[in-house]
Design a protein around this motif. Structure first.
Motif, PDB file in Angstrom:
ATOM      1  N   GLY A 136       0.821  -1.208   0.000  1.00  0.00           N
ATOM      2  CA  GLY A 136       0.000   0.000   0.000  1.00  0.00           C
ATOM      3  C   GLY A 136       0.854   1.255   0.000  1.00  0.00           C
ATOM      4  N   GLY A 137       1.914   1.245   0.812  1.00  0.00           N
ATOM      5  CA  GLY A 137       2.814   2.394   0.845  1.00  0.00           C
ATOM      6  C   GLY A 137       3.523   2.631  -0.464  1.00  0.00           C
ATOM      7  N   ILE A 189      -4.855  -1.001   2.992  1.00  0.00           N
ATOM      8  CA  ILE A 189      -5.426   0.348   2.966  1.00  0.00           C
ATOM      9  C   ILE A 189      -4.692   1.256   3.957  1.00  0.00           C
ATOM     10  CG2 ILE A 189      -7.510   1.694   3.443  1.00  0.00           C
ATOM     11  CD1 ILE A 189      -9.123  -0.728   2.459  1.00  0.00           C
ATOM     12  N   THR A 190      -4.357   0.705   5.125  1.00  0.00           N
ATOM     13  CA  THR A 190      -3.567   1.481   6.086  1.00  0.00           C
ATOM     14  C   THR A 190      -2.203   1.817   5.498  1.00  0.00           C
ATOM     15  OG1 THR A 190      -4.667   0.305   7.896  1.00  0.00           O
ATOM     16  CG2 THR A 190      -2.679   1.531   8.447  1.00  0.00           C
ATOM     17  N   CYS A 194      -0.270   5.351   5.086  1.00  0.00           N
ATOM     18  CA  CYS A 194       1.073   5.601   5.605  1.00  0.00           C
ATOM     19  C   CYS A 194       2.044   5.989   4.500  1.00  0.00           C
ATOM     20  CB  CYS A 194       1.587   4.365   6.354  1.00  0.00           C
ATOM     21  SG  CYS A 194       0.733   4.079   7.920  1.00  0.00           S
ATOM     22  N   GLY A 195       1.842   5.454   3.285  1.00  0.00           N
ATOM     23  CA  GLY A 195       2.679   5.853   2.158  1.00  0.00           C
ATOM     24  C   GLY A 195       2.519   7.325   1.831  1.00  0.00           C
ATOM     25  N   PHE A 470       8.728   5.718  -2.396  1.00  0.00           N
ATOM     26  CA  PHE A 470       8.496   4.437  -3.081  1.00  0.00           C
ATOM     27  C   PHE A 470       9.647   3.477  -2.825  1.00  0.00           C
ATOM     28  CE2 PHE A 470       9.214   1.641  -6.698  1.00  0.00           C
ATOM     29  CZ  PHE A 470       7.986   0.999  -6.799  1.00  0.00           C
ATOM     30  N   CYS A 471      10.853   3.980  -2.904  1.00  0.00           N
ATOM     31  CA  CYS A 471      12.036   3.155  -2.662  1.00  0.00           C
ATOM     32  C   CYS A 471      12.019   2.586  -1.242  1.00  0.00           C
ATOM     33  CB  CYS A 471      13.297   3.983  -2.896  1.00  0.00           C
ATOM     34  SG  CYS A 471      14.835   3.108  -2.595  1.00  0.00           S
ATOM     35  N   ASN A 472      11.686   3.439  -0.273  1.00  0.00           N
ATOM     36  CA  ASN A 472      11.650   3.005   1.121  1.00  0.00           C
ATOM     37  C   ASN A 472      10.612   1.908   1.316  1.00  0.00           C
ATOM     38  OD1 ASN A 472      10.701   3.177   4.084  1.00  0.00           O
ATOM     39  ND2 ASN A 472      12.521   4.465   4.096  1.00  0.00           N
TER      40      ASN A 472
END
Length: 550
Positions: A136-137, A189-190, A194-195, A470-472
């Motif tokens: 999701g993130g 979804i969470t 968080c992303g 995105f990388c993280n």
């Protein structure tokens, strides 16, 4: 921080600034809670999955295969959605795997050939429950720049809170449906929330913070994360919420923080940098600055914003693709990505996700309490890093943290490998885990979250934060999904992999990561321009940009 800077910082630390930063980092509290909450109740949730999925444990399979009778396995649910009550998918009504005489032809089925593999389905569902949060993130991190610029920092954080509330509600209701599906969906979804939050929060905090406090306030992201992890671990104790009756409430409880953040955001001013540079609303930016700084004259910061605005105006809008293709940004992008990769591939999330399991392997009698001890140490040293980051600088702390983690990973490997020969090696493993966490919080933990926002000016900052986020998250997902399998394969030598990676990250940081302490965004950008371009090219670039501005 010298005496003059300290006095200036205290002058700028107003109630509105404290409220704004506290409210923003509640998003990181939810991130930390979601990271840690899945750890302590692992066995309870796995047992529930086993009942819902109708998985027969391997030892029970072996008992039945030998022809011995046994009681009805506790892992068989009384009812599974979509089946006849009292049956399990793949069986004839009236029979229950583990109680029928396998091989008999009277109204029963022979056991499937792959039944022995069914517990591996549990491993898959559990790994997915852990790591889908990161998927999701990954997905939402690319929209951070767009939503932050479209709605503004505060309104964007308000809107994305809906995702957190929905995700936590699904997990809180997990017992009222197919629990594995609801938990996976809720965590996904969470993760979306968080992303977005992990990009919007550093963006907002860095833009509302005065230069003298930017590093210290930036480390509060990490403090919020570790506080969330610690609270989730404490609440996950069996006599609190980590039991068979209460675990859905435990998983969904961070929705309370989402509601709190939603209402507090209504009291927070918008980022003055966003108002001035993006929207051109000079008066509103001044009002926002006065709310954040109190009676201080806002003109110095307005002048800095004007300079940054002119800098942004002299270049076309920066896309994600341009960050990689333009030589002007390439060096900063590589540094931004590598600090994110080093944070996740350092092995810290392996500790957060699976610390209980690691302590069990180390021979600890009460691994859950040892995991909570890790959370306490985590929190204490994050607080210490708040005071260190402006005194010692970002780069030196980052290097010291990586070096300490490298040595701890080696010690942890030695302790786990020799545990069978020397019982006291369990203490070596435990101490190594605690030191690993301490050194992580010294530098590699807090610094990557805010240094990316410092490495880029207003123009490329949203795109840079998006790709760094995105990388993280991608690295987070890889660790969460694969660590359990790699640990099973490598045994006590699993942290050798992280030790090698930490050595690579240490060398990179020593050679490439700049010091950003006390520098304005323009000064930091100039560091990369000097590193990348020779003097002649630098002069040509300045002339070209001067011509464009004209």
């Amino acid at each position: 921080m010298d005496k003059k800077s300290k006095m200036q910082a205290e002058k700028h630390l107003t109630g509105t600034l404290v409220l704004s930063v506290f409210t923003a980092v509640l998003g990181f509290f939810q991130y930390g809670y979601s990271l840690g909450v899945i750890n302590a109740p692992q066995k309870v949730i796995e047992a529930h999955y086993t009942r819902v999925l109708g998985i027969v444990p391997l030892d029970r399979q072996a008992t039945n295969a030998s022809g011995e009778d046994g009681p009805i396995p506790s892992t068989i649910p009384s009812t599974i959605p979509g089946t006849i009550p009292g049956t399990v998918p793949g069986t004839v009504p009236g029979t229950v795997p583990g109680t029928e005489a396998w091989g008999s032809t009277e109204g029963t089925l022979a056991p499937p050939e792959d039944l022995a593999a069914s517990p591996h389905v549990l491993t898959m569902y559990w790994s997915l429950s852990v790591s889908v949060f990161a998927i999701g993130g990954m997905v939402s991190s690319f929209t951070v720049g767009w939503i932050g610029d479209r709605l503004g920092r505060v309104k964007a954080m308000l809107v994305v809170n809906v995702l957190s509330i929905v995700g936590n509600l699904l997990m809180g209701l997990a017992k009222f449906g197919p629990s594995h599906i609801l938990i996976i969906a809720g965590r996904a979804i969470t993760g979306l929330y968080c992303g977005l939050s992990s990009g919007l929060v550093p963006m907002y905090v860095s833009e509302v913070s005065p230069t003298a406090l930017r590093g210290a306030l930036g480390t509060l992201h990490q403090l919020a994360i570790v506080t969330g992890i610690l609270i989730s671990q404490v609440l996950g104790l069996d006599f609190l919420l980590g039991n068979d009756e209460m675990w859905p409430l435990l998983l969904g409880l961070s929705g309370v923080a989402a509601l709190l953040q939603f209402f507090l955001l209504l009291l927070c001013p918008e980022s003055p940098r966003y108002l001035y540079i993006k929207l051109g609303k000079v008066e509103e930016a001044k009002k926002s600055l006065k709310r954040l700084r109190g009676n201080c004259d806002p003109m110095k910061e307005i002048a800095e914003m004007e300079k940054e605005k002119q800098e942004a105006a002299s270049e076309k809008k920066v896309s994600i693709g341009q960050l990689f293709t333009s030589s002007k940004y390439r060096q900063a992008v590589i540094v931004a990505l590598m600090v994110q990769i080093s944070q996740q591939f350092s092995g810290i999330n392996a500790i957060f996700y699976y610390s209980t399991n690691i302590f069990e392997r180390a021979g600890v009698d009460q691994p859950v309490y040892a995991t909570i001890g890790v959370g306490v140490v985590n929190t204490v040293f994050t607080v210490i890093s708040v005071f260190l980051v402006e005194k010692a600088g970002r780069r030196s702390l980052f290097l010291a943290g990586l070096m300490g983690m490298l040595m701890s990973a080696v010690a942890m490997t030695v302790g786990l490998a020799l545990l069978s020969q020397f019982a006291w090696m369990s203490y070596v493993s435990m101490i190594a885990i605690f030191l690993f966490v301490i050194f992580f919080e010294v530098g590699p933990g807090p610094i990557p979250w805010f240094i990316v926002a410092e490495l880029f000016s207003q123009g490329p900052r949203p795109a840079a934060i998006a790709i760094a986020g995105f990388c993280n998250w991608a690295c987070n997902f890889i660790v969460g999904m694969c660590f359990q399998y790699i640990a099973d394969l490598c045994g006590p030598y699993v942290f050798v992999i992280f030790a090698v990676l930490l050595l690579v990250f240490l060398l990179f940081a020593f050679l490439k990561v700049p010091e950003t302490k006390g520098k304005s965004f323009e000064e930091i950008a100039a560091v990369f321009r000097r590193k990348k371009l020779p003097a002649k090219s630098m002069t040509e670039l300045e002339e070209l940009r001067g011509g464009e501005a004209a």
